[in-house]
Design a protein around this motif. Sequence first.
Motif, PDB file in Angstrom:
ATOM      1  N   ALA A   1      45.478  73.252  36.320  1.00  0.00           N
ATOM      2  CA  ALA A   1      46.435  72.164  36.506  1.00  0.00           C
ATOM      3  C   ALA A   1      45.832  70.798  36.237  1.00  0.00           C
ATOM      4  N   GLY A   2      44.520  70.733  36.018  1.00  0.00           N
ATOM      5  CA  GLY A   2      43.881  69.464  35.687  1.00  0.00           C
ATOM      6  C   GLY A   2      43.464  68.670  36.911  1.00  0.00           C
ATOM      7  N   GLY A   3      43.087  67.426  36.652  1.00  0.00           N
ATOM      8  CA  GLY A   3      42.626  66.552  37.715  1.00  0.00           C
ATOM      9  C   GLY A   3      42.031  65.282  37.136  1.00  0.00           C
ATOM     10  N   VAL A   4      41.040  64.719  37.833  1.00  0.00           N
ATOM     11  CA  VAL A   4      40.433  63.452  37.430  1.00  0.00           C
ATOM     12  C   VAL A   4      38.923  63.640  37.299  1.00  0.00           C
ATOM     13  N   ALA A   5      38.372  63.165  36.184  1.00  0.00           N
ATOM     14  CA  ALA A   5      36.927  63.225  35.945  1.00  0.00           C
ATOM     15  C   ALA A   5      36.389  61.808  35.780  1.00  0.00           C
ATOM     16  N   VAL A   6      35.079  61.664  36.005  1.00  0.00           N
ATOM     17  CA  VAL A   6      34.441  60.375  35.819  1.00  0.00           C
ATOM     18  C   VAL A   6      32.982  60.597  35.442  1.00  0.00           C
ATOM     19  N   ALA A   7      32.480  59.769  34.521  1.00  0.00           N
ATOM     20  CA  ALA A   7      31.062  59.787  34.170  1.00  0.00           C
ATOM     21  C   ALA A   7      30.291  58.955  35.186  1.00  0.00           C
TER      22      ALA A   7
ATOM     23  N   PRO B   1      42.816  65.131  22.365  1.00  0.00           N
ATOM     24  CA  PRO B   1      44.287  65.173  22.462  1.00  0.00           C
ATOM     25  C   PRO B   1      44.860  66.460  23.049  1.00  0.00           C
ATOM     26  N   SER B   2      44.305  67.617  22.719  1.00  0.00           N
ATOM     27  CA  SER B   2      44.842  68.878  23.234  1.00  0.00           C
ATOM     28  C   SER B   2      44.308  69.213  24.620  1.00  0.00           C
ATOM     29  N   GLY B   3      43.297  68.476  25.081  1.00  0.00           N
ATOM     30  CA  GLY B   3      42.646  68.793  26.333  1.00  0.00           C
ATOM     31  C   GLY B   3      41.500  69.768  26.216  1.00  0.00           C
ATOM     32  N   ARG B   4      41.186  70.208  24.997  1.00  0.00           N
ATOM     33  CA  ARG B   4      40.156  71.236  24.797  1.00  0.00           C
ATOM     34  C   ARG B   4      38.755  70.711  25.111  1.00  0.00           C
ATOM     35  N   TRP B   5      38.445  69.482  24.676  1.00  0.00           N
ATOM     36  CA  TRP B   5      37.087  68.963  24.793  1.00  0.00           C
ATOM     37  C   TRP B   5      37.052  67.705  25.656  1.00  0.00           C
ATOM     38  N   LEU B   6      36.002  67.591  26.448  1.00  0.00           N
ATOM     39  CA  LEU B   6      35.684  66.342  27.128  1.00  0.00           C
ATOM     40  C   LEU B   6      34.458  65.755  26.439  1.00  0.00           C
ATOM     41  N   TYR B   7      34.647  64.599  25.793  1.00  0.00           N
ATOM     42  CA  TYR B   7      33.555  63.931  25.080  1.00  0.00           C
ATOM     43  C   TYR B   7      32.890  62.925  26.015  1.00  0.00           C
ATOM     44  N   VAL B   8      31.556  62.948  26.055  1.00  0.00           N
ATOM     45  CA  VAL B   8      30.794  62.101  26.963  1.00  0.00           C
ATOM     46  C   VAL B   8      29.874  61.196  26.152  1.00  0.00           C
ATOM     47  N   ALA B   9      30.079  59.868  26.286  1.00  0.00           N
ATOM     48  CA  ALA B   9      29.234  58.883  25.611  1.00  0.00           C
ATOM     49  C   ALA B   9      27.981  58.646  26.445  1.00  0.00           C
TER      50      ALA B   9
ATOM     51  N   ARG C   1      21.808  61.261  21.377  1.00  0.00           N
ATOM     52  CA  ARG C   1      22.779  62.345  21.309  1.00  0.00           C
ATOM     53  C   ARG C   1      23.908  62.075  22.305  1.00  0.00           C
ATOM     54  N   ASN C   2      25.094  62.560  21.989  1.00  0.00           N
ATOM     55  CA  ASN C   2      26.201  62.588  22.935  1.00  0.00           C
ATOM     56  C   ASN C   2      26.486  64.039  23.302  1.00  0.00           C
ATOM     57  N   ILE C   3      27.495  64.252  24.121  1.00  0.00           N
ATOM     58  CA  ILE C   3      27.806  65.587  24.622  1.00  0.00           C
ATOM     59  C   ILE C   3      29.314  65.810  24.545  1.00  0.00           C
ATOM     60  N   ARG C   4      29.716  67.067  24.296  1.00  0.00           N
ATOM     61  CA  ARG C   4      31.084  67.458  24.583  1.00  0.00           C
ATOM     62  C   ARG C   4      31.060  68.758  25.388  1.00  0.00           C
ATOM     63  N   VAL C   5      32.075  68.888  26.264  1.00  0.00           N
ATOM     64  CA  VAL C   5      32.167  70.036  27.157  1.00  0.00           C
ATOM     65  C   VAL C   5      33.488  70.738  26.899  1.00  0.00           C
ATOM     66  N   ASP C   6      33.439  72.056  26.693  1.00  0.00           N
ATOM     67  CA  ASP C   6      34.635  72.866  26.479  1.00  0.00           C
ATOM     68  C   ASP C   6      35.376  72.993  27.813  1.00  0.00           C
TER      69      ASP C   6
END
Length: 405
Positions: free
Chosen positions: A237-243, A283-291, A297-302
Amino acid sequence: MQIAPLGAICFLWNSSLFMVQICEYALWGIGMGWIRNLRSGAVVMAVVLLAACQATGKGSLPGVAGQERIVKVDRLSLEVPDAWGGEVRCAAAMGCRLVVVEHETSMLVLIQLGPGRSARVLDKQKLAYHPDGAAWLSDDLVVAAVEASQSLDVYRVEEGHLRRVEQIVVGIPPRDVMVASAGQGRYRLLATPYSGKTVVWVDYVPGEPTATRINRREWCEGPWHPERLPRAPGAPAGGVAVACLDDQKVVFVDDDDLLGEPRTLMRVPGQYRIVSRQAKVSPSGRWLYVALETGERNIRVDMDSGELQWLNLPRIGAVSVVALKDDLVVWGDDLDLYFQRFGPQGEVLETRWLPVGGFATELQLQDVDGDGQEDLVVLHSGSLPEKKTGVEVIYGPLWERAEVR
């Protein structure tokens, strides 16, 4: 670089004041390095300048309410110094408006964007020292996060003017404010701190101060730029994330338990001293990109499997990010944006660039001119002293406009 002779080319092409102003913008583009790495630079400079001298687009007179002037139309550069945070909102009744804070001058600024790729300042209101962020609650309500007063200041927009209606004291110096949910005249807001671990949830009902409820929770050190996720591993159902700026991780709370303990979505391995500056979902919610501000290097999380992928960079790091598509991302840095297209395993397929006029702290995609192409609103927390460019609107198509270096 000597640019006076090039300025003379524009002046001779058409000596009217109108055209001289256009040339100023063309020269700014060259000074910022739009063509600094192209071959046959002199020829390209001449072409750009002559095209600019013939341009007839409409734009803004920075910093002066209600006035406009003619500028080159592929981007607008607005004089909003130290634009630490803000948000664009578009609606049929009001068009597109930007609410943004000036960090050092302590101002809340309301700007009308478009039509015809124009902009004008509608109003400015003084805030306490060091406002850091601003967001829209509705078409006629905005909120600013202000450090010195440790408050969320709510303003109503009435006929293009800002009128303060409430000040909600949250007890922390807020860096960001996010609208987590809204409905039936009630808002749940999240204020995250400039420093420290304490975040504040605010249940707010406009015009009913006694109905406001405040809940404080401990998250992580430096939780900047909260982001709503449509889903996350173990949370469909999702939620809130923060770096977490100083804890080298990204944390998450589930929509079903926003006041609960956050869990770690991603942690940078301990041997790396890397600053996780900002996280944004695709846009689809598939990846969370982290600067990551450092580390090259950067990161993305599935968001389905939780898999972490490292992404190679052409620079030391990035301070902001926004995803055009699931595999096409814009990273913000000092004086540059770089666009990267990724393969399934995070391999870089192509990189393109666009120069900007400052330290690109915040990126937002929005079709502000109504042509069906996404435009990019860039907020600069700092800029070149001679430019004073705090906000830029770069009009789409963005990938096609970016250059290969």
